[in-house]
Design an enzyme around this catalytic site. Sequence first.
Site, PDB file in Angstrom:
ATOM      1  CD  GLU A 253     -35.268  73.722  99.570  1.00 25.37           C
ATOM      2  OE1 GLU A 253     -35.941  74.484  98.888  1.00 25.37           O
ATOM      3  OE2 GLU A 253     -35.692  73.217 100.636  1.00 25.37           O
TER       4      GLU A 253
ATOM      5  CG  HIS B  77     -42.679  76.035 102.305  1.00 26.67           C
ATOM      6  ND1 HIS B  77     -44.044  76.140 102.104  1.00 26.67           N
ATOM      7  CD2 HIS B  77     -41.799  75.668 101.161  1.00 26.67           C
ATOM      8  CE1 HIS B  77     -44.159  75.574 100.774  1.00 26.67           C
ATOM      9  NE2 HIS B  77     -42.912  75.181 100.337  1.00 26.67           N
TER      10      HIS B  77
ATOM     11  CG  HIS C 187     -37.399  69.508 100.623  1.00 23.70           C
ATOM     12  ND1 HIS C 187     -38.730  69.296 101.097  1.00 23.70           N
ATOM     13  CD2 HIS C 187     -37.199  70.689  99.650  1.00 23.70           C
ATOM     14  CE1 HIS C 187     -39.382  70.218 100.328  1.00 23.70           C
ATOM     15  NE2 HIS C 187     -38.569  70.969  99.759  1.00 23.70           N
TER      16      HIS C 187
ATOM     17  CD  GLU D 236     -37.695  77.426  97.108  1.00 19.86           C
ATOM     18  OE1 GLU D 236     -37.711  76.386  97.603  1.00 19.86           O
ATOM     19  OE2 GLU D 236     -38.832  77.874  96.511  1.00 19.86           O
TER      20      GLU D 236
ATOM     21  CG  ASP E  50     -38.451  76.920 101.697  1.00 15.68           C
ATOM     22  OD1 ASP E  50     -38.380  76.808 100.496  1.00 15.68           O
ATOM     23  OD2 ASP E  50     -38.736  75.670 102.287  1.00 15.68           O
TER      24      ASP E  50
END
Length: 251
Positions: A37, A52, A10, A112, A39
Amino acid sequence: MLDLPSVIGHRGAARHAPENTLISIRTAALQGARWVEVDVKLTADGVPILLHDDMLDRTTSGHGPAAALTFEEMRRLDAGGWFHPTFRGERVAALSELLALAVELELGLNLEIKPCPGRAEETAGVAISLALSLWPQDRPPPLVSSFDFAALRMVRQVAPHWPIGYLIDRRRPDWRQQADAVGAATIHVNARRESARTIAEYRATGRQVLAYTVNSVPAAREVLGWGVSGVFTDTPETLIKGLAARGTDRG
Ligand code: G3P
Ligand code: MG
């Protein structure tokens, strides 16, 4: 069906390195993660970067809205020292750098799309067009997710054949229709809000389910037991080793 691992790093390995930086991606890979993952949002001048928050303050040496800085200005910030002095000098990563690193390390990717307010379609369009142009055709394409429906619709338009992840925190009554409308391959849920029953509902739509953010082995074991395909974690090594210890790791 996507070839999803049971453990996905993450923001890289956010417990062990400054989130969403290249060193965090390398750390996740060193810890054994096969997928990460990150952002993605845009700078003021439209360059896709990894960050993020809408504000710079928590994860960089900068202040105020991320959308106010150009790429050049953002690259002068320190994105590592806030986490620990040993990471001082780490920069805000460009999406292009992340893509090259993922190819080098043979990592699977979940991008993402995390747009700043009012920039959903622009962010998805610019970021995924760039990713399409840089990603090798002989590697499985990134899984692209977002909480923002307009962003997902744009992803579908720009990359008709790339898999989409429909992200849910508190689920809306029309989650099924929205997931169908963008042809989502996966549903990504907040592990703390779900149950065996709701996971079964998502799976009944024929989709694989991923759950965020799961940082303990018992919690991972529980949601995997509900039929979740994989979990996003800040601490990949802990989960990979912990799940393997009892022979339940599916890779
Ligand atoms: O993509 C899964 C997870 O990262 C979504 O929540 O806030 O950590 O980006 P957040
Ligand atoms: Mg995220």
